[in-house]
Write a protein that holds these residues in place. Structure first.
Motif, short mmCIF file in Angstrom:
data_model
loop_
_atom_site.label_atom_id
_atom_site.label_comp_id
_atom_site.label_asym_id
_atom_site.label_seq_id
_atom_site.Cartn_x
_atom_site.Cartn_y
_atom_site.Cartn_z
N ASN A 1 0.81 -1.22 0.00
CA ASN A 1 0.00 0.00 0.00
C ASN A 1 0.84 1.27 0.00
O ASN A 1 0.42 2.29 0.55
N ILE A 2 2.01 1.22 -0.64
CA ILE A 2 2.86 2.41 -0.70
C ILE A 2 2.30 3.41 -1.70
O ILE A 2 1.56 3.06 -2.62
N GLN A 3 2.68 4.65 -1.51
CA GLN A 3 2.19 5.75 -2.34
C GLN A 3 2.74 5.62 -3.75
O GLN A 3 3.93 5.40 -3.96
N LYS A 4 1.88 5.74 -4.75
CA LYS A 4 2.29 5.65 -6.15
C LYS A 4 2.82 7.00 -6.64
O LYS A 4 2.47 8.05 -6.11
N VAL A 5 3.67 6.95 -7.67
CA VAL A 5 4.21 8.18 -8.25
C VAL A 5 3.19 8.73 -9.23
O VAL A 5 2.98 8.19 -10.31
N GLN A 6 2.51 9.82 -8.86
CA GLN A 6 1.51 10.46 -9.69
C GLN A 6 1.78 11.96 -9.72
O GLN A 6 2.54 12.49 -8.93
N LYS A 7 1.10 12.66 -10.66
CA LYS A 7 1.34 14.09 -10.82
C LYS A 7 0.96 14.86 -9.56
O LYS A 7 1.68 15.75 -9.11
N ASN A 8 -0.21 14.56 -8.99
CA ASN A 8 -0.64 15.29 -7.79
C ASN A 8 0.26 14.98 -6.60
O ASN A 8 0.51 15.83 -5.76
N VAL A 9 0.76 13.73 -6.54
CA VAL A 9 1.68 13.36 -5.48
C VAL A 9 3.01 14.07 -5.67
O VAL A 9 3.63 14.51 -4.71
N PHE A 10 3.44 14.20 -6.91
CA PHE A 10 4.68 14.91 -7.23
C PHE A 10 4.63 16.34 -6.71
O PHE A 10 5.56 16.82 -6.06
N LEU A 11 3.51 17.03 -6.95
CA LEU A 11 3.36 18.41 -6.50
C LEU A 11 3.31 18.48 -4.98
O LEU A 11 3.96 19.33 -4.37
N LYS A 12 2.54 17.60 -4.35
CA LYS A 12 2.42 17.60 -2.90
C LYS A 12 3.76 17.33 -2.23
O LYS A 12 4.13 18.01 -1.26
N ASN A 13 4.50 16.37 -2.75
CA ASN A 13 5.81 16.06 -2.19
C ASN A 13 6.80 17.20 -2.40
O ASN A 13 7.65 17.46 -1.56
N GLY A 14 6.67 17.88 -3.54
CA GLY A 14 7.54 19.02 -3.82
C GLY A 14 7.30 20.15 -2.83
O GLY A 14 8.26 20.77 -2.33
N ILE A 15 6.04 20.44 -2.55
CA ILE A 15 5.70 21.50 -1.59
C ILE A 15 6.20 21.12 -0.19
O ILE A 15 6.74 21.95 0.54
N LEU A 16 6.00 19.86 0.19
CA LEU A 16 6.47 19.39 1.49
C LEU A 16 7.99 19.51 1.59
O LEU A 16 8.51 20.03 2.59
N GLY A 17 8.70 19.06 0.57
CA GLY A 17 10.15 19.15 0.57
C GLY A 17 10.65 20.59 0.61
O GLY A 17 11.59 20.91 1.34
N GLY A 18 10.00 21.46 -0.17
CA GLY A 18 10.40 22.86 -0.19
C GLY A 18 10.18 23.55 1.15
O GLY A 18 11.02 24.33 1.60
N SER A 19 9.07 23.24 1.81
CA SER A 19 8.76 23.85 3.11
C SER A 19 9.78 23.42 4.17
O SER A 19 10.30 24.26 4.91
N ILE A 20 10.05 22.12 4.22
CA ILE A 20 11.03 21.62 5.19
C ILE A 20 12.42 22.13 4.85
O ILE A 20 13.21 22.48 5.74
N GLY A 21 12.73 22.22 3.55
CA GLY A 21 14.03 22.74 3.13
C GLY A 21 14.24 24.18 3.56
O GLY A 21 15.33 24.54 4.01
N PHE A 22 13.20 25.01 3.45
CA PHE A 22 13.31 26.41 3.84
C PHE A 22 13.57 26.54 5.34
O PHE A 22 14.46 27.29 5.76
#
Length: 256
Positions: free
Chosen positions: A125-146
């Motif tokens: 039941n792992i998360q699949k690589v999808q466009k909406n997941v790509f965007l969500k993960n990008g925002i999460l990574g950017g926020s934690i990175g900042f």
């Protein structure tokens, strides 16, 4: 007295790097906690924490890549935004009191995340690589990175528990992702800090601390800890929490 403090710091950094490397982290939050308690200049302590992060997680990343545990398709969304955001966070000009307040709050949050026992997803039941997941993960990574760039950590201590809560992937893949995340953010954060480093940095002290975390990190990456990892994480969480509270206690009155 100064020699005793240096010896204590070396021991602390050796132990911290060993414990954190064994679970795929760099130890940046705990390095900052210790350095803050020793009243290091805030610009220097950020630099030290990031350099030590790089030394510790590089060995772990090498092992994860060599054993083919890094899923680059799922890692890339996090680091694409986290790298520039970590740089922006590092170049921000903030006052010393503001920095320590952010640091204190971050240490407390990190302590809570360390304390919470989270379980990764099962392979089914792992998360699949999808466009909406790509965007969500990008925002999460950017926020934690900042946030990581401002404080001077790699951000893995925030990312890993969140990914576990999201059932993002199995535990080994999350640990590998967190290690890569810490490495790239630490490099980006140092690049940002190089734009305004103080002239009176103690290079000898930094070299000695780097040597201590190199030894501890290499050992932690290769040796399994015989003690219960949950107990170790929670003892570390208590120490980080106390350090965060003390940092806030010292600097909130000055800020107000």
């Amino acid at each position: 007295m100064m020699a005793m403090q240096h010896s204590e710091l070396l021991i602390f950094f050796l132990v911290i790097s060993f414990v954190y490397a064994s679970v795929g982290f760099g130890g940046g939050s705990s390095y900052l906690a210790v350095l803050a308690l020793y009243a290091f200049p805030f610009k220097e302590l950020r630099l030290i924490a990031l350099i030590c992060n790089i030394i510790v997680v590089t060995g772990g990343v090498y092992i994860y890549v060599k054993s083919d545990q890094v899923n680059w398709k799922k890692v890339i969304p996090f680091v694409l935004l986290s790298i520039p955001m970590a740089y922006l966070g590092a170049v921000m000009r903030i006052s010393e009191d503001t920095f320590f307040i952010i640091l204190g709050c971050s240490l407390i949050i990190a302590a809570v995340l360390l304390w919470i026992k989270t379980n990764a997803a099962r392979a089914s039941n792992i998360q699949k690589v999808q466009k909406n997941v790509f965007l969500k993960n990008g925002i999460l990574g950017g926020s934690i990175g900042f946030l990581s760039g401002i404080v001077g950590i790699g951000g893995g201590i925030f990312l890993s528990p969140v990914l576990n809560l999201m059932k993002w992937d199995i535990s080994k893949t999350i640990a590998a992702t967190a290690s890569v995340f810490i490495l790239v953010n630490s490099v980006s954060g140092i690049a940002g800090q190089l734009t305004a480093l103080p002239a009176n940095i103690n290079h000898t002290r930094i070299i000695l601390l780097c040597l201590a975390v190199f030894i501890g990190g290499q050992a932690g990456s290769r040796l399994a800890i015989k003690f219960n990892p949950v107990v170790i994480r929670r003892v570390t969480a208590v120490l980080v929490f106390c350090a965060g509270v003390e940092v806030l206690f010292k600097h909130v009155p000055s800020f107000l």
